[in-house]
Design a protein around this motif. Structure first.
Motif, PDB file in Angstrom:
ATOM      1  N   HIS A 197      50.701 -27.266  89.744  1.00  0.00           N
ATOM      2  CA  HIS A 197      49.452 -28.037  89.751  1.00  0.00           C
ATOM      3  C   HIS A 197      48.324 -27.104  89.380  1.00  0.00           C
ATOM      4  N   ARG A 198      47.501 -27.523  88.430  1.00  0.00           N
ATOM      5  CA  ARG A 198      46.497 -26.629  87.874  1.00  0.00           C
ATOM      6  C   ARG A 198      45.111 -26.907  88.428  1.00  0.00           C
ATOM      7  N   GLU A 199      44.240 -25.943  88.215  1.00  0.00           N
ATOM      8  CA  GLU A 199      42.822 -26.117  88.513  1.00  0.00           C
ATOM      9  C   GLU A 199      42.224 -27.087  87.492  1.00  0.00           C
ATOM     10  N   ARG A 200      41.257 -27.889  87.930  1.00  0.00           N
ATOM     11  CA  ARG A 200      40.546 -28.774  87.012  1.00  0.00           C
ATOM     12  C   ARG A 200      39.717 -27.928  86.045  1.00  0.00           C
ATOM     13  N   GLN A 201      39.851 -28.222  84.756  1.00  0.00           N
ATOM     14  CA  GLN A 201      39.173 -27.432  83.735  1.00  0.00           C
ATOM     15  C   GLN A 201      37.734 -27.890  83.496  1.00  0.00           C
ATOM     16  N   ALA A 202      37.481 -29.173  83.710  1.00  0.00           N
ATOM     17  CA  ALA A 202      36.135 -29.702  83.459  1.00  0.00           C
ATOM     18  C   ALA A 202      35.944 -30.968  84.267  1.00  0.00           C
ATOM     19  N   GLY A 203      34.665 -31.277  84.569  1.00  0.00           N
ATOM     20  CA  GLY A 203      34.347 -32.519  85.257  1.00  0.00           C
ATOM     21  C   GLY A 203      34.736 -32.506  86.721  1.00  0.00           C
ATOM     22  N   ALA A 204      34.674 -33.694  87.321  1.00  0.00           N
ATOM     23  CA  ALA A 204      35.000 -33.854  88.736  1.00  0.00           C
ATOM     24  C   ALA A 204      35.821 -35.116  88.911  1.00  0.00           C
ATOM     25  N   SER A 205      36.488 -35.216  90.038  1.00  0.00           N
ATOM     26  CA  SER A 205      37.323 -36.379  90.313  1.00  0.00           C
ATOM     27  C   SER A 205      36.482 -37.655  90.336  1.00  0.00           C
ATOM     28  N   GLY A 206      37.040 -38.733  89.799  1.00  0.00           N
ATOM     29  CA  GLY A 206      36.351 -40.023  89.806  1.00  0.00           C
ATOM     30  C   GLY A 206      36.519 -40.788  91.102  1.00  0.00           C
ATOM     31  N   TYR A 207      37.319 -40.256  92.030  1.00  0.00           N
ATOM     32  CA  TYR A 207      37.551 -40.946  93.290  1.00  0.00           C
ATOM     33  C   TYR A 207      36.431 -40.645  94.282  1.00  0.00           C
ATOM     34  N   THR A 208      35.772 -41.691  94.725  1.00  0.00           N
ATOM     35  CA  THR A 208      34.791 -41.601  95.807  1.00  0.00           C
ATOM     36  C   THR A 208      35.427 -42.162  97.075  1.00  0.00           C
ATOM     37  N   LEU A 209      34.726 -42.021  98.205  1.00  0.00           N
ATOM     38  CA  LEU A 209      35.246 -42.563  99.454  1.00  0.00           C
ATOM     39  C   LEU A 209      35.451 -44.067  99.345  1.00  0.00           C
ATOM     40  N   GLY A 210      34.507 -44.757  98.691  1.00  0.00           N
ATOM     41  CA  GLY A 210      34.636 -46.202  98.527  1.00  0.00           C
ATOM     42  C   GLY A 210      35.867 -46.584  97.718  1.00  0.00           C
ATOM     43  N   LYS A 211      36.129 -45.835  96.643  1.00  0.00           N
ATOM     44  CA  LYS A 211      37.295 -46.135  95.814  1.00  0.00           C
ATOM     45  C   LYS A 211      38.595 -45.848  96.568  1.00  0.00           C
TER      46      LYS A 211
END
Length: 321
Positions: A197-211
């Motif tokens: 499992h790799r480190e995220r290269q760019a951006g951020a996760s789209g999952y919020t607490l609500g999702k």
């Protein structure tokens, strides 16, 4: 004869990472001579230029199809949209951010080759944020309790499934798909294989607490009645406890009657508020089931496609001509 592998990738805010994922898939599959492959890219109404990136990739690669959803339906609905456009003997699902290593897909395919119906990637060391790891842990507990997932089975977004499993999943047409639940109700012949499992290269996760909360609600309200049974059992326990406490109070007043015994207004109000809260929680849970049934009866869609580009679009135009 070569087997066809269909890659389904739900895309959201991935304009910076998607090209690298596709390059990795192409390099890996070109070395695996026993397989042909196609890629289905589903843009879940991403607010950036993700669909423009998908269009470019489809122009550059003739075995890719891009699907643009009309609004954000969520990862699982995007996967269902992709499933309906696959032709492969094996379907592989992975993320668009490069954290799930496409160059290790051979490990999943080897598990399918050995007889498993579904193969999930298992990570010895995850590189998610603390919030995502917590969400994964809660999801793990929920699927084990509510959906009967085996305790030793690890569930992830990177998995491979045989054609008949995907066909059975596509039979589900309600508005609240939950891919894990669909897999677990289709087959028990599921295994794990270790991948990195790799480190995220760019951006951020789209999952919020609500999702995440919405995803968990999809899981246990669409595929399990255990929450209703838990509510029923809880109601019975509190009713019995209240009855016994009432008997205790009467006995204490009549037979013991200690000096200074006063009926407690505060204790009474606390009990009323507590029981009232429990009742409202149970009624709300029941209402959640009823509401989702109502929405499903109204044929609310899993997804709505605005545009299709790439290989499938070209095939359709050729047929029309």
């Amino acid at each position: 004869m070569k087997k066809l592998v269909s890659f389904v990738i739900p895309c959201y805010r991935s304009e910076a990472t998607l090209s690298g994922v596709i390059k990795e898939i192409k390099e890996k599959m070109d070395r695996m001579e026993e397989y042909d492959y196609e890629v289905i890219l589903v843009n879940d109404c991403s607010p950036d230029e993700t669909f423009d990136t998908i269009k470019r990739l489809c122009r550059e690669n003739k075995n890719m199809t891009g699907i643009d959803l009309a609004r954000n339906f969520g990862q699982h609905s995007a996967l269902m949209a992709g499933f309906h456009h696959t032709k492969g003997d094996i379907v592989v699902c992975l993320d668009d951010d490069g954290q799930t290593p496409a160059d290790e897909v051979d490990r999943l395919l080897e598990g399918i080759k050995k007889g498993a119906d579904v193969v999930y990637a298992q990570y010895s060391n995850k590189h998610h944020s603390g919030f995502r790891n917590w969400g994964s842990h809660v999801n793990e507990v929920m699927t084990r309790i509510m959906l009967g997932k085996p305790k030793d089975l690890y569930i992830s977004s990177y998995f491979a499934a045989k054609r008949f499993v995907v066909d059975e999943m596509m039979r589900y047409e309600n508005a609240f798909p939950y891919v894990i639940g669909l897999v677990l109700r289709t087959t028990k012949n599921i295994i794990n294989v270790e991948v990195n499992h790799r480190e995220r290269q760019a951006g951020a996760s789209g999952y919020t607490l609500g999702k995440l909360l919405g995803l968990w609600f999809n899981g246990f309200t669409a595929f399990s009645v255990k929450p209703l049974r838990i509510a029923t059992a809880s109601g019975a326990v509190f009713a019995v406890a209240g009855f016994l406490y009432g008997i205790y109070t009467i006995i204490k007043k009549i037979f013991i009657n200690p000096p200074g015994l006063v009926t407690g207004f505060s204790a009474l109000m606390a009990m009323i508020v507590f029981i009232g809260g429990m009742l409202m929680l149970m009624v709300g849970l029941t209402g959640e089931y009823v509401g989702r049934t109502y929405i499903s009866m109204n044929n609310s869609p899993q997804y709505v496609i605005r545009e299709i580009t790439g290989a499938e679009s070209d095939e359709k135009q050729a047929e029309d001509n």
